[in-house]
Design an enzyme around this catalytic site. Structure first.
Site, PDB file in Angstrom:
ATOM      1  N   HIS A  27       0.814  -1.219   0.000  1.00  0.00           N
ATOM      2  CA  HIS A  27       0.000   0.000   0.000  1.00  0.00           C
ATOM      3  C   HIS A  27       0.841   1.260   0.000  1.00  0.00           C
ATOM      4  CE1 HIS A  27       0.558  -0.075   4.475  1.00  0.00           C
ATOM      5  NE2 HIS A  27       0.421   1.251   4.346  1.00  0.00           N
ATOM      6  N   ASP A  73      -0.809  -7.437   1.290  1.00  0.00           N
ATOM      7  CA  ASP A  73      -0.127  -6.134   1.356  1.00  0.00           C
ATOM      8  C   ASP A  73       1.385  -6.363   1.428  1.00  0.00           C
ATOM      9  OD1 ASP A  73       0.313  -3.452   1.525  1.00  0.00           O
ATOM     10  OD2 ASP A  73      -0.266  -3.280   3.656  1.00  0.00           O
ATOM     11  N   SER A 116       4.685   1.928   8.041  1.00  0.00           N
ATOM     12  CA  SER A 116       4.175   0.933   7.085  1.00  0.00           C
ATOM     13  C   SER A 116       5.281   0.417   6.184  1.00  0.00           C
ATOM     14  CB  SER A 116       3.086   1.555   6.202  1.00  0.00           C
ATOM     15  OG  SER A 116       1.891   1.620   6.904  1.00  0.00           O
TER      16      SER A 116
END
Lengths: 439, 248
Positions: B40, B93, B198
């Site tokens: 992402h 992801d 992330s």
């Protein structure tokens, strides 16, 4: 051999009077010229002859001539009271020509119609050898042997003699000539029998280059000499030995020269005697052997094959280097080497050298390095060890992998592999751990 | 990183800082030409960001010194089944970045291992999450330029699922949990990963080596009581990782 004429020669034939077997006409003057090849004579045979008979064949006649010589003049018929009938006996010409002239007058007797003649001829080989010796004092046709052949003859000589250029007389032959076999026997004319005088013979021994000749005279040696204070002088009789590049040597006397080592592949022997004096002659056996090439014996770090006590013409030698060494010649590497002993006693190539091989620089190792353990200059049997930049990389396949420079010029590991080593990254092992003493 | 500590130099050498259109993200070195991160961070509404937009920094723990030495991206490989246009589905992801040049490893840069095929994520096992994401001081979210880390336990999948269900009662558009994800964190909150982390590593230790057990993916708020961070379960993607690296 006889050279044949361009066209086929007439070897037999038939001649008949005009209008035969009808009566021949009056007032004839007819001539036939017959010829056969040289060396043959003509045999003429009448099968029938019926010509007006007259005394001396005065009116009608058939005249047979060899050149201008009349061989016969014929007329009449068989058993006629007058005239001259040839009968059945053939007429032989002395040579290869024959002429027939048939003459008739203006009248023919009315009682008897003469039909003329019919004759056959054939070529007959002349036996020249049986001919008597010419009276001109030139001697016999052949001084030794006469061989009659069709149309000609040949002269031949007894053993030990040869035909002169006149093709009829013989002279004692020299047993000389060119001797090209690797070994042989030579002797003077007539040896060991009574020798002829005034001999001039040449003997040439010529063998292939690369071979040398040894002359070995037998003990029975006798060439007339004149004794002087310095020894026998070869004035009138001699045997001259000529070796290329050296002064000719004349041999004479009663003592055999024995063995002569010439170191040459070509020897000329000239034997000469004059009309006076007597030489019993000589004989020798000659042998040949191959020339020898010098040999240094060995090549450092290499091997020479085959191993022989001496190396002779046409011998090959091969040089191989020991493992880890390479053949070098004139600063260049060569894959293989052989050289041949030449006819001049020299090797066609000089011996090479064996140089130690070089594996080249070991390949660098990404994220690592290479260390020489032994040896230097990357030569045969040098040892290297690869290592990785620890602790971040480790050598694939384990530590302490060493590579050696092998004879095939490759760096090989102690596991005999050629695969280039690789440094693999080390994961998940930081050089510094987060302290965790607090509780 | 919420409730964590500053990482001393050379202690988390696989940590990567990604800067994409001004947004920070994390990543981890897994080979000398490969960075693993979350999908992402490299996809903007279904579109892969261009290679040029991605700056990769490795090797140091302070952002101000890191910025001098980006390494360049050769290609980006997002998991083919990642489909998250509205940021509601973080399944798959995971993404890989191939670098133009190989990295030479040293004390400050080292790859993290990939998990074994039979790696298990035992509930309660502690993992180390790190990143340059938001941190918290005096109950206020602040930016940090220093690499931080925090040790978090793996949470039972059902517990995590319950927490997400509970969150949906008070919040809209909470993404779902899949078997390609696992959760980590403390039920009482206070320690967690956060925005900017992330793509970073959730490192597990098998006793001798650290391996990439998870990738920081998403979560409901940061460090709150009763919520957990959600991580991509790397062991589910070994085949894809190996295949992608071999084919490229």
């Amino acid at each position: 051999c006889i050279q044949l004429p361009d066209s086929e020669p007439v070897m037999l034939g038939e001649i008949q009077s005009p209008q035969y077997p009808q009566p021949y006409p009056p007032n004839l003057q007819r001539q036939w010229d017959i010829s056969v090849p040289e060396g043959y004579q003509i045999q003429l045979t009448f099968t029938h002859l019926d010509i007006e008979a007259s005394e001396g064949c005065h009116y009608d006649a058939l005249t047979v001539l060899y050149d201008d010589k009349v061989l016969g003049k014929f007329c009449g018929y068989e058993n006629s009271e007058v005239g001259h009938h040839p009968g059945t006996q053939p007429i032989l010409s002395p040579g290869s020509r024959l002429s027939l002239i048939f003459q008739t007058d203006e009248n023919n007797p009315e009682r008897h119609q003469n039909v003329g003649f019919s004759a056959q001829y054939q070529a007959i080989d002349i036996d020249e050898c049986s001919a008597p010796e010419p009276a001109d004092g030139s001697g016999p046709l052949c001084s030794h042997i006469c061989l009659n052949i069709l149309g000609s003859y040949l002269c031949a000589c007894h053993h030990g003699y040869q035909l002169r250029s006149d093709q009829r007389t013989c002279v004692l032959s020299c047993p000389g000539g060119i001797f090209d076999e690797p070994e042989g026997h030579l002797f003077s004319p007539g040896y060991p029998d009574t020798p002829p005088r005034a001999v001039s013979c040449q003997y040439v021994i010529s063998v292939d280059p690369g071979f040398v000749v040894n002359l070995n005279f037998t003990d029975n040696f006798h060439i007339e000499s004149v004794d002087t204070e310095e020894g026998p002088d070869c004035v009138y009789h001699w045997l001259q030995v000529t070796i290329p590049g050296k002064e000719p040597t004349k041999l004479c006397g009663r003592k055999s020269p024995g063995l002569i080592v010439t170191n040459s592949n070509t020897i000329t022997l000239d034997y000469h005697t004059d009309h006076i004096g007597l030489s019993n002659g000589w004989s020798l056996d000659y042998t040949t052997h191959r020339v020898m090439c010098p040999f240094s014996g060995s090549v450092a770090n290499g091997r020479v094959t085959p191993t022989l006590t001496k190396y002779l013409y046409r011998d090959y030698i091969y040089v191989r280097c020991d493992p880890g060494y390479k053949l070098m010649m004139d600063g260049q590497e060569i894959k293989s080497f052989s050289t041949m002993c030449q006819s001049n006693g020299q090797w066609h190539l000089p011996l090479p050298e064996c140089h130690i091989i070089d594996c080249g620089e070991p390949k660098p190792l990404l994220n690592g390095g290479v260390t020489f353990l032994s040896g230097s200059q990357n030569q045969y049997r040098s040892l290297v060890q690869y290592h990785c930049n620890e602790p971040f990389y480790s050598l694939f396949g384990g530590e302490n992998v060493t590579f050696a420079c092998e004879a095939d010029r490759k760096w090989r590991s102690n596991h005999d592999i050629v695969v280039h080593p690789t440094c693999l990254p080390v994961c998940g092992q930081p050089t510094k751990l987060i302290p965790a003493y607090q509780r | 990183i919420i409730g964590g500590s500053e990482a001393p130099e050379n202690t988390i050498p696989w940590q990567v800082l990604l800067s994409i259109h001004g947004q920070r993200a994390g990543g981890m070195v897994i080979a000398d030409r490969w960075i693993m991160t979350a999908a992402h961070v490299l996809v903007n509404e279904n579109d892969k960001v261009p290679n040029e937009a991605v700056r990769v920094y490795t090797g140091l723990t302070k952002v101000d010194t890191l910025l001098r030495s980006p390494v360049y991206v050769s290609s980006i490989h997002v998991h083919p089944e990642y489909n998250n246009p509205n940021l509601m589905d973080f399944n798959n992801d995971i993404a890989l970045i191939k670098l133009q040049d190989a990295i030479t490893f040293k004390g400050s840069i080292m790859p993290i291992c990939l998990p074994a095929e039979d790696a298990t994520y035992t509930t309660g096992i502690m993992g180390m999450v790190s990143g340059f994401g938001l941190t918290e001081t005096d109950n206020r979210r602040i930016l940090t330029n220093k690499l931080k880390y925090v040790q978090l336990p793996v949470v039972e999948q059902e517990t995590c699922s319950d927490s997400i269900t509970l969150a949906r009662r008070t919040r809209d558009k909470v993404p779902g949990l899949s078997n390609n994800m696992f959760c980590a964190g403390f039920p009482e909150g206070g320690r967690d990963s956060c925005q900017g982390d992330s793509g970073g590593p959730f490192a597990l230790n098998d006793g001798s080596r650290f391996f990439a057990g998870g990738i920081v993916s998403w979560g409901v708020d940061c460090g709150q009581q009763g919520t957990y961070g959600v991580y991509t379960r790397v062991s589910n993607y070994l085949d894809w990782i190996n295949k992608t690296m071999q084919e490229n």
